[in-house]
Design a protein around this motif. Structure first.
Motif, mmCIF file in Angstrom:
data_model
loop_
_atom_site.group_PDB
_atom_site.id
_atom_site.type_symbol
_atom_site.label_atom_id
_atom_site.label_comp_id
_atom_site.label_asym_id
_atom_site.label_seq_id
_atom_site.Cartn_x
_atom_site.Cartn_y
_atom_site.Cartn_z
ATOM 1 N N ASN A 105 0.859 -1.189 0.000
ATOM 2 C CA ASN A 105 0.000 0.000 0.000
ATOM 3 C C ASN A 105 0.891 1.233 0.000
ATOM 4 O O ASN A 105 1.964 1.229 0.605
ATOM 5 N N LYS A 157 -0.862 1.065 6.501
ATOM 6 C CA LYS A 157 -1.993 0.131 6.309
ATOM 7 C C LYS A 157 -1.538 -1.313 6.097
ATOM 8 O O LYS A 157 -2.366 -2.229 6.080
ATOM 9 N N ALA A 167 -7.793 3.666 -5.912
ATOM 10 C CA ALA A 167 -8.874 4.646 -5.962
ATOM 11 C C ALA A 167 -9.425 4.880 -7.370
ATOM 12 O O ALA A 167 -10.631 4.829 -7.589
ATOM 13 N N LYS A 181 -16.243 10.444 -9.053
ATOM 14 C CA LYS A 181 -15.338 9.852 -10.038
ATOM 15 C C LYS A 181 -16.103 8.888 -10.954
ATOM 16 O O LYS A 181 -15.951 8.903 -12.168
HETATM 17 P P1 NAP Z 1 -10.129 3.996 -0.484
HETATM 18 O O1 NAP Z 1 -10.477 3.426 0.854
HETATM 19 O O2 NAP Z 1 -10.100 5.467 -0.665
HETATM 20 O O3 NAP Z 1 -8.718 3.359 -0.905
HETATM 21 C C1 NAP Z 1 -8.049 3.814 -2.050
HETATM 22 C C2 NAP Z 1 -6.753 3.065 -2.215
HETATM 23 O O4 NAP Z 1 -6.054 3.594 -3.373
HETATM 24 C C3 NAP Z 1 -5.785 3.221 -1.036
HETATM 25 O O5 NAP Z 1 -5.053 2.013 -0.880
HETATM 26 C C4 NAP Z 1 -4.864 4.353 -1.515
HETATM 27 O O6 NAP Z 1 -3.600 4.347 -0.921
HETATM 28 C C5 NAP Z 1 -4.744 3.976 -2.983
HETATM 29 N N1 NAP Z 1 -4.255 5.083 -3.814
HETATM 30 C C6 NAP Z 1 -4.900 6.239 -4.112
HETATM 31 N N2 NAP Z 1 -4.128 6.992 -4.937
HETATM 32 C C7 NAP Z 1 -2.978 6.293 -5.144
HETATM 33 C C8 NAP Z 1 -1.821 6.525 -5.920
HETATM 34 N N3 NAP Z 1 -1.672 7.634 -6.664
HETATM 35 N N4 NAP Z 1 -0.835 5.592 -5.910
HETATM 36 C C9 NAP Z 1 -0.965 4.466 -5.165
HETATM 37 N N5 NAP Z 1 -2.070 4.171 -4.425
HETATM 38 C C10 NAP Z 1 -3.061 5.077 -4.430
HETATM 39 O O7 NAP Z 1 -11.123 3.440 -1.632
HETATM 40 P P2 NAP Z 1 -12.010 2.116 -1.654
HETATM 41 O O8 NAP Z 1 -13.361 2.451 -1.144
HETATM 42 O O9 NAP Z 1 -11.243 0.971 -1.116
HETATM 43 O O10 NAP Z 1 -12.189 1.956 -3.246
HETATM 44 C C11 NAP Z 1 -11.191 1.373 -4.052
HETATM 45 C C12 NAP Z 1 -11.766 1.159 -5.447
HETATM 46 O O11 NAP Z 1 -12.892 0.273 -5.358
HETATM 47 C C13 NAP Z 1 -12.287 2.438 -6.112
HETATM 48 O O12 NAP Z 1 -12.055 2.370 -7.512
HETATM 49 C C14 NAP Z 1 -13.783 2.393 -5.816
HETATM 50 O O13 NAP Z 1 -14.521 3.135 -6.751
HETATM 51 C C15 NAP Z 1 -14.049 0.918 -5.888
HETATM 52 N N6 NAP Z 1 -15.192 0.404 -5.109
HETATM 53 C C16 NAP Z 1 -15.446 0.895 -3.859
HETATM 54 C C17 NAP Z 1 -16.525 0.366 -3.149
HETATM 55 C C18 NAP Z 1 -16.892 0.871 -1.765
HETATM 56 O O14 NAP Z 1 -18.036 0.648 -1.330
HETATM 57 N N7 NAP Z 1 -15.998 1.513 -1.030
HETATM 58 C C19 NAP Z 1 -17.318 -0.651 -3.699
HETATM 59 C C20 NAP Z 1 -16.986 -1.160 -4.950
HETATM 60 C C21 NAP Z 1 -15.919 -0.613 -5.657
HETATM 61 P P3 NAP Z 1 -3.320 5.194 0.458
HETATM 62 O O15 NAP Z 1 -3.829 4.327 1.562
HETATM 63 O O16 NAP Z 1 -1.849 5.365 0.465
HETATM 64 O O17 NAP Z 1 -4.082 6.486 0.322
#
Ligand code: NAP
Length: 300
Positions: free
Chosen positions: A36, A41, A69, A243
């Motif tokens: 990560n 984390k 993300a 997004k």
């Molecule tokens: P989140 O909690 O905000 O986690 C985002 C992840 O992306 C973190 O590990 C973050 O790392 C990483 N990240 C962001 N920018 C980065 C970069 N430039 N380089 C490397 N790592 C980066 O989001 P999430 O809810 O888990 O969602 C993840 C994906 O699943 C998204 O595409 C979302 O649309 C999709 N999704 C989400 C859900 C939901 O209910 N939450 C359901 C289905 C699908 P850091 O920890 O270092 O910030």
């Protein structure tokens, strides 16, 4: 590719979704290495091997899952220096579970093929609690033989798979689904604002909506949040919801159709983010609808 539980799996991205997905792979006996960007984390997935670089995480991987993300994050982790493209072994699979654009999916398919690797998209439906319960709905897209080999991964994290012919179609199916969720939030927000303006107790309307013809897993999940204006902590951040609506509208332009409802939702989500609400739950788009109705962002 070996059979489970001999698959070597890397999980890149331990956010709200990636961490429970990694934990469930560990629980099923897979060898899991995790990476990560924010190394704090790494400790959230006990039983997995923490790695301080993408290259270290994927060096011996059969499957590298990205749960990041957005397009920019996936692009950086794949194409950036020390990224997945150069580090993943030939014959291995990049399994993309993030919700991303059709354009980046096509780019990933081509780039991995040119490195003797394969890109399979596998976006998911279900929020973090659903991921923790290993009850996600997975939409894997790619050749049937590849999806067959990945079946143990899908079984470890989800309750059902809905295979798509190509990675691009899997990405599009996910966007179509997220449009339905975002549109439902707009409709619920407007309906509850209407009821409240007319003096109906939101709890009464909540009971009516969930107990009659409207109930569905999506409606039942979000109605209590909207009725009670409880949008924290976020299970799915509003900024990520915006997004996705942006991706829906980009896909609609690419494919040549108008989606007026998506445009309305986009405008309300832009307002919410502009008001500093990007980190509250996606259902918090209701705050903007409420304000336009003169109700105040939250019920007091
Ligand atoms: P989140 O909690 O905000 O986690 C985002 C992840 O992306 C973190 O590990 C973050 O790392 C990483 N990240 C962001 N920018 C980065 C970069 N430039 N380089 C490397 N790592 C980066 O989001 P999430 O809810 O888990 O969602 C993840 C994906 O699943 C998204 O595409 C979302 O649309 C999709 N999704 C989400 C859900 C939901 O209910 N939450 C359901 C289905 C699908 P850091 O920890 O270092 O910030």
């Amino acid at each position: 590719m070996p059979n489970a539980p001999d698959l070597q799996i890397a999980v890149l991205g331990l956010g709200l979704m990636g961490a429970p997905i990694a934990r469930n792979l560990v629980a099923r006996g897979h060898a899991v290495r995790v990476w990560n960007r924010d190394a704090a984390k790494l400790a959230t997935v006990s039983g997995a091997t923490p790695c301080t670089s993408v290259a270290d995480a994927v060096a011996d991987a059969d499957v590298a899952i990205t749960m990041l993300a957005d397009d920019a994050a996936v692009h950086e982790v794949t194409f950036g220096s020390g990224g997945l493209l150069g580090a993943l072994p030939r014959g291995a699979v990049h399994l993309g579970m993030s919700t991303v654009s059709l354009a980046i999916v096509s780019e990933l398919v081509k780039a991995h093929a040119s490195h003797g690797q394969e890109y399979i998209a596998a976006p998911v439906f279900g929020r973090p609690d659903v991921a923790a319960a290993a009850k996600l709905f997975v939409m894997p897209g790619g050749p049937a033989a590849s999806l067959e080999r990945l079946a143990p991964v899908f079984a470890a994290i989800g309750q059902a798979t809905f295979p798509m012919a190509t990675p691009e179609q899997a990405a599009l199916a996910k966007l179509a689904g997220n449009f339905m969720i975002a549109g439902t939030l707009e409709i619920l927000s407007e309906a509850f604002a209407l009821g409240e303006k007319g003096g109906i107790d939101p709890e009464q309307l909540l009971a009516l909506v969930t107990g009659t013809v409207f109930g569905s897993p999506v409606v039942n999940r979000y109605v209590p949040m909207i009725a009670r204006t409880q949008f924290e902590p976020a299970g799915f951040a509003l900024r990520l919801g915006l997004k996705d609506v942006n991706l829906v509208l980009a896909a609609s332009q690419q494919l040549g159709l108008t989606m007026p409802v998506a445009s309305v939702v986009q405008q309300h989500m832009v307002s919410a983010v502009a008001k500093g609400r990007g980190e509250i739950d996606i259902a918090g788009v209701a705050t903007v609808v409420r304000e336009a109705a003169g109700l105040g962002a939250l019920r007091r």
